[in-house]
Design a protein around this motif. Structure first.
Motif, PDB file in Angstrom:
ATOM      1  N   ALA A  90       0.792  -1.131   0.204  1.00  0.00           N
ATOM      2  CA  ALA A  90      -0.054   0.180   0.128  1.00  0.00           C
ATOM      3  C   ALA A  90       0.857   1.196  -0.191  1.00  0.00           C
ATOM      4  N   TYR A  91       1.962   1.238   0.806  1.00  0.00           N
ATOM      5  CA  TYR A  91       2.786   2.185   0.944  1.00  0.00           C
ATOM      6  C   TYR A  91       3.323   2.556  -0.595  1.00  0.00           C
ATOM      7  N   GLU A  92       3.841   1.672  -1.119  1.00  0.00           N
ATOM      8  CA  GLU A  92       4.239   1.796  -2.651  1.00  0.00           C
ATOM      9  C   GLU A  92       3.364   1.846  -3.764  1.00  0.00           C
ATOM     10  N   ALA A  95      -0.421  -3.454  -5.885  1.00  0.00           N
ATOM     11  CA  ALA A  95      -1.160  -4.269  -5.575  1.00  0.00           C
ATOM     12  C   ALA A  95      -0.894  -5.055  -4.306  1.00  0.00           C
ATOM     13  N   PRO A  96      -1.848  -5.607  -3.562  1.00  0.00           N
ATOM     14  CA  PRO A  96      -1.505  -6.357  -2.116  1.00  0.00           C
ATOM     15  C   PRO A  96      -1.046  -7.493  -2.760  1.00  0.00           C
ATOM     16  N   PRO A  97      -0.270  -8.268  -1.645  1.00  0.00           N
ATOM     17  CA  PRO A  97       0.090  -9.774  -1.890  1.00  0.00           C
ATOM     18  C   PRO A  97      -1.212 -10.872  -2.024  1.00  0.00           C
ATOM     19  N   ALA A  98      -0.952 -11.613  -2.900  1.00  0.00           N
ATOM     20  CA  ALA A  98      -2.111 -12.438  -3.123  1.00  0.00           C
ATOM     21  C   ALA A  98      -2.545 -13.406  -1.626  1.00  0.00           C
ATOM     22  N   PRO A  99      -3.689 -13.585  -1.277  1.00  0.00           N
ATOM     23  CA  PRO A  99      -4.057 -14.261  -0.278  1.00  0.00           C
ATOM     24  C   PRO A  99      -3.197 -15.501   0.200  1.00  0.00           C
ATOM     25  N   GLY A 100      -2.746 -15.847   1.279  1.00  0.00           N
ATOM     26  CA  GLY A 100      -2.124 -16.871   1.634  1.00  0.00           C
ATOM     27  C   GLY A 100      -0.586 -16.698   1.712  1.00  0.00           C
ATOM     28  N   LEU A 101      -0.159 -15.578   1.570  1.00  0.00           N
ATOM     29  CA  LEU A 101       1.392 -15.229   1.610  1.00  0.00           C
ATOM     30  C   LEU A 101       2.105 -15.843   2.751  1.00  0.00           C
TER      31      LEU A 101
END
Length: 220
Positions: A90-92, A95-101
């Motif tokens: 979010a800071y950069e 897109a957020p990491p995919a679920p299950g990271l």
């Protein structure tokens, strides 16, 4: 977003731990991100400094983070690391990491196969994890040698300027030494002026390059 380094075995995130740091510096970066490192002498490189023996932890001096430390991530830390990775994205403005990271990181860091991935976390005296860094060895074709690629370095917004950034860099230097590597490379967005000032104070140098990514379809 995250990736890390050689020497990680099942049950321990990485080999050499970070060394004891001297003073706490201000100007801790908000985030650095990697992904695909440059094949040549493109990204920034770090200056060396002293570090402690295997198993030691970096400890911040100064009032606000007097007992804070940087250490290797443990399996129970990875849900929080995944949260920090989402904050980092979010800071950069990514897109957020995919679920299950967290599960994917757990398999990489603590699975039966030796992993290149290393993950470090910043822990405050109350046990809260407020930052993470990841790194992995990569190859420079032009140098004909490996270097340590820092893929991610992120601190929560409320914990910047407390000396945790220098602790992370000391820990990353120790990881590089443990692998016999003499350079660290990374990249950061050109608008991340606070991080750029921090890296400049370290004595790191930079070169401007565009970073590309290309999806690859699975083989049929």
């Amino acid at each position: 977003m995250s990736a890390a380094q050689d020497g990680t075995r099942g049950g321990t995130s990485g080999g050499a731990a970070s060394g004891v740091s001297g003073g706490a510096a201000s100007g801790t970066p908000g985030g650095a991100s990697g992904g695909a490192p440059s094949a040549g002498p493109g990204s920034a490189s770090s200056m060396a400094s002293g570090a402690g023996p295997d198993g030691a932890t970096s400890t911040a001096s100064g009032t606000a983070a007097s007992a804070a430390r940087v250490r290797h991530a443990r399996p129970e830390d990875l849900d929080r690391v995944a949260e920090l990775a989402a904050e980092h994205a979010a800071y950069e403005k990514a897109a957020p990491p995919a679920p299950g990271l967290a599960d994917r990181l757990r398999a990489l860091l603590f699975g039966p196969e030796r992993s290149r991935l290393r993950c470090l976390v910043a822990e405050l005296p109350d046990g809260r994890l407020v930052g993470y860094a990841t790194c992995a060895p990569e190859m420079s074709t032009w140098d004909g040698a490996e270097y340590l690629h820092m893929d991610c370095l992120y601190l929560s917004a409320t914990e910047r300027g407390l000396g945790l950034g220098p602790l992370f860099m000391d820990a990353l230097r120790t990881e590089a030494r443990a692998l016999g590597l003499t350079e660290i490379q990374w990249q950061t967005p050109p608008w991340n002026e606070g991080a750029i000032r921090f890296y400049d104070r370290l004595g790191a140098t930079s070169k401007q390059k565009l970073r590309y990514s290309l999806p690859v379809e699975p083989a049929r």
